[in-house]
Design an enzyme around this catalytic site. Structure first.
Site, PDB file in Angstrom:
ATOM      1  N   ARG A   1      -4.896  -0.499  -7.203  1.00 47.79           N
ATOM      2  CA  ARG A   1      -4.042  -0.562  -6.370  1.00 47.79           C
ATOM      3  C   ARG A   1      -2.651  -1.587  -5.983  1.00 47.79           C
ATOM      4  O   ARG A   1      -2.072  -1.574  -5.629  1.00 47.79           O
ATOM      5  CB  ARG A   1      -3.386   0.456  -5.983  1.00 47.79           C
TER       6      ARG A   1
ATOM      7  N   ASP B   1      -5.548   0.931 -11.365  1.00 47.63           N
ATOM      8  CA  ASP B   1      -7.573   0.423 -10.411  1.00 47.63           C
ATOM      9  C   ASP B   1      -7.492   0.079  -9.013  1.00 47.63           C
ATOM     10  O   ASP B   1      -6.858   1.281  -8.707  1.00 47.63           O
ATOM     11  CB  ASP B   1      -7.537  -1.206 -11.375  1.00 47.63           C
TER      12      ASP B   1
END
Lengths: 201, 201
Positions: free
Chosen positions: B115, B113
């Site tokens: 990261r 999402d």
């Protein structure tokens, strides 16, 4: 030939959903310990059903245990001994050992076959907790363990669990089956065929 | 309103099966690290497809990382910061730190999402390995990391991965999606309805 029991993902999901309700009512765990690899999937699903509104998710710690067959010195008659190897244990650099004292701890695995792995897990966890409780002078606080497995095979066991755990209903198998080969979906090389075989049965 | 993407268990299974083939061809991992709880299910499935005949299963270590929102002192404009909390790390009482040196290590999570979690995992693992390699005088042995996620959200990331990892194709998302809400089956309160919604889409 050993009978094969094909289990679909959705069946596993529903078994965890049903069990989650019972576990919440009867045990209210503070921590879940997933025995990997087999316990990973049921533990993750179960976590969804142990979530109560307004509370955070129940933490999961994974441990890795695997059984390996060992040729004993007594020769082939005595046959193969089974020994548990630890590939991962609780990480006491991230969690505080004393946080386990007095808690309700739920141990999750996929299948109770010979019970060897479960016996090892319970014994070693109890030992760890009792050592730390002794050091901390908190031996009066009871730490409780509860086992959840998807399937228990109704067969003579090599491993044993504490009588108290069984007496108090702290062992829950979603299904009790014969001495069959449990074919879990995460091992299927053709998941559509796997589902077809499960539906056929 | 955020669009919801419903993903069935069998879809997850097939994504892992396809990815397993690619990962075996391109990377040949020695060890898998599952980021819990989301990485547990894909990691367990993937292990089945990384097994090669005659070799033992690839070992899995689970780590626990969770993001929590933190109000920064800079006030509401700067808004919410995200911080990674470690709930479990590699257990160096069961595995030897030096065993990681020079190995191919596969990191598995369900979704990339922001990261942030992946960046944290790679950075901390690289740090651990480089420290132990330095101590052991084995800095010339390259340890490689590879990331597998089921879904990558195509959106601006807060976290960054090493350029080398991206250049060498050592990041694999089974599917790239928009900024949707990924509804994984293990979170479904009604799995039949979940499957119906997935089929409808």
């Amino acid at each position: 030939m050993v009978q094969r029991l094909y289990i679909t993902y959705n069946q596993v999901h529903k078994l965890c959903q049903e069990a989650g309700q019972k576990i919440l009512n009867d045990f209210k765990p503070h921590l879940m310990i997933a025995i990997g690899g087999g316990g990973y999937v049921p533990a993750r699903i179960l976590r969804s059903f142990l979530k109560t509104p307004g509370s955070p998710n129940i933490p999961i710690q994974a441990i890795g245990l695997s059984l390996y067959e060992k040729l004993t010195r007594d020769g082939p008659e005595e046959g193969l001994g089974q020994q548990v190897t630890r590939t991962q244990w609780l990480d006491f650099s991230s969690i505080n050992r004393t946080d386990l004292i007095g808690k309700n701890i739920l141990i999750v695995d996929e299948v109770d076959d010979t019970r060897t792995t479960l016996q090892y897990a319970v014994q070693e966890l109890e030992k760890d907790v009792s050592e730390v409780a002794k050091k901390a002078g908190r031996e009066n606080e009871k730490t409780n363990f509860f086992i959840f497995v998807l399937h228990n095979k109704d067969k003579p066991k090599r491993g044993f669990l504490p009588q108290e755990m069984l007496d108090k209903g702290r062992y829950l198998a979603a299904q009790t089956v014969g001495d069959v080969w449990c074919c879990y979906p995460w091992e299927a090389t053709d998941i559509d065929e796997h589902d077809r075989l499960a539906a056929e049965a």
